[in-house]
Design a protein around this motif. Structure first.
Motif, short mmCIF file in Angstrom:
data_model
loop_
_atom_site.label_atom_id
_atom_site.label_comp_id
_atom_site.label_asym_id
_atom_site.label_seq_id
_atom_site.Cartn_x
_atom_site.Cartn_y
_atom_site.Cartn_z
N SER A 108 -15.30 -74.78 -32.43
CA SER A 108 -14.05 -74.04 -32.62
C SER A 108 -13.83 -73.82 -34.10
N ALA A 109 -12.90 -72.91 -34.40
CA ALA A 109 -12.44 -72.70 -35.78
C ALA A 109 -11.03 -72.12 -35.72
N GLY A 110 -10.41 -72.04 -36.87
CA GLY A 110 -9.05 -71.52 -36.93
C GLY A 110 -9.00 -70.00 -36.94
N ASN A 111 -10.13 -69.37 -37.29
CA ASN A 111 -10.22 -67.90 -37.33
C ASN A 111 -11.31 -67.45 -36.37
N GLY B 290 -14.49 -67.60 -38.22
CA GLY B 290 -14.30 -68.62 -39.25
C GLY B 290 -15.45 -69.58 -39.44
N PRO C 45 -15.16 -79.02 -34.22
CA PRO C 45 -14.43 -77.98 -34.97
C PRO C 45 -15.18 -77.63 -36.25
N THR C 46 -14.91 -76.46 -36.77
CA THR C 46 -15.53 -76.02 -38.03
C THR C 46 -14.77 -76.60 -39.22
N ARG C 47 -15.52 -77.09 -40.18
CA ARG C 47 -14.95 -77.59 -41.45
C ARG C 47 -15.66 -76.86 -42.59
N PHE C 48 -14.98 -75.90 -43.18
CA PHE C 48 -15.58 -75.11 -44.28
C PHE C 48 -16.96 -74.61 -43.88
N GLY C 49 -17.06 -74.08 -42.68
CA GLY C 49 -18.32 -73.50 -42.21
C GLY C 49 -19.38 -74.50 -41.81
N GLY D 187 -7.08 -81.44 -30.71
CA GLY D 187 -7.17 -81.28 -29.26
C GLY D 187 -8.04 -80.17 -28.71
N THR D 188 -8.41 -79.21 -29.56
CA THR D 188 -9.18 -78.07 -29.04
C THR D 188 -10.52 -78.52 -28.46
N ASN D 189 -11.27 -79.27 -29.25
CA ASN D 189 -12.59 -79.69 -28.78
C ASN D 189 -12.50 -80.75 -27.69
N SER E 219 -12.43 -84.10 -32.49
CA SER E 219 -11.27 -83.20 -32.42
C SER E 219 -10.12 -83.82 -33.19
N SER E 220 -9.53 -83.04 -34.11
CA SER E 220 -8.32 -83.52 -34.78
C SER E 220 -7.10 -83.17 -33.96
#
Ligand SMILES: Cc1cc2nc3c(=O)[nH]c(=O)nc-3n(C[C@H](O)[C@H](O)[C@H](O)COP(=O)(O)O)c2cc1C
Length: 203
Positions: free
Chosen positions: A120-123, A126, A84-88, A15-17, A12-13
């Motif tokens: 998680s993702a931002g969209n 996403g 988290p998702t990083r470019f899919g 906090g979400t994850n 997690s960068s």
């Protein structure tokens, strides 16, 4: 009390994850599992972390969370990953951790562990599902028993209805958009339950 050892391994960068991991921890402990919440090692350069105040804050706040090791994977009967998702795709930090485990894999020690994943993702569309699938692809190579939530509980619908694993969106305010706590907790309990069955069957 079960005899299940559960490792919740997250990156997690902002906090979400980490939040998803903490909800999973609470439910798995309630289900009687022995639980370790472990982060994968941060690989980003200090300049990148410091350029984002939310990242820096979370990085500082989670300094006391232990870093996942091969020994933790060996210890675990069940693993819940959260990324988290990083470019899919999954973050390089998570990939790097998986890629350090070739020795464990080669010695057969990843086989029959019960695994489930969250993302998680931002969209809202996403790439969350791709991130979960990327984790599950590696888990197939490990010979694990993948336990997706499917539609085994009403809470999954409230969280957005992802049968692959609980996924969330990080809103503009940095908070989780979906009502996902109950779905995470259901997923964690189900993972512990299936691990219990698998362990009992092996004894
Ligand atoms: C390099 C990078 C790539 C990202 N790629 C995506 C993406 O493909 N789709 C998307 O919706 N969000 C993307 N995001 C947003 C993150 O997925 C989002 O910030 C993250 O899920 C929040 O989780 P965390 O708080 O646990 O770090 C990206 C963020 C970064 C920094």
């Amino acid at each position: 009390m079960t005899n299940v050892n559960l490792a919740i391994i997250y990156y997690s960068s902002t906090g979400t994850n980490y939040q998803l991991a903490k909800w999973a921890e609470e439910a798995a402990k309630q289900a009687g599992a022995e639980v370790k919440v472990l982060k994968v090692e941060e690989l980003a350069p200090a300049a990148a972390i410091e350029s984002n105040p939310a990242w820096k804050k979370h990085y500082d706040e989670t300094q006391n969370v232990p870093v996942a090791t091969a020994a933790d994977i060996e210890w675990a009967d069940a693993i819940i990953f959260s990324a988290p998702t990083r470019f899919g795709n999954i973050p390089s930090q998570m990939k790097q951790f998986l890629d350090t485990l070739g020795g464990l894999w080669a010695s057969g020690k990843t086989v029959n562990k019960v695994v489930s994943a969250m993302a998680s993702a931002g969209n809202s569309n996403g790439g969350q599902e791709q991130t979960i699938h990327a984790i599950y692809t590696s888990m197939m190579h490990w010979g694990t028993i993948i336990v997706p939530p499917g539609y085994t509980d009403q809470s999954i619908y409230a969280a957005g209805g992802n049968p692959y694993g609980t996924t969330v969106t990080q809103g503009q305010d940095g908070k989780i958009v979906e009502d996902a706590e109950a779905a995470v907790k259901h997923q964690a309990k189900r993972t512990v339950q299936v691990a219990e069955w698998v362990k009992a069957g092996q004894q």
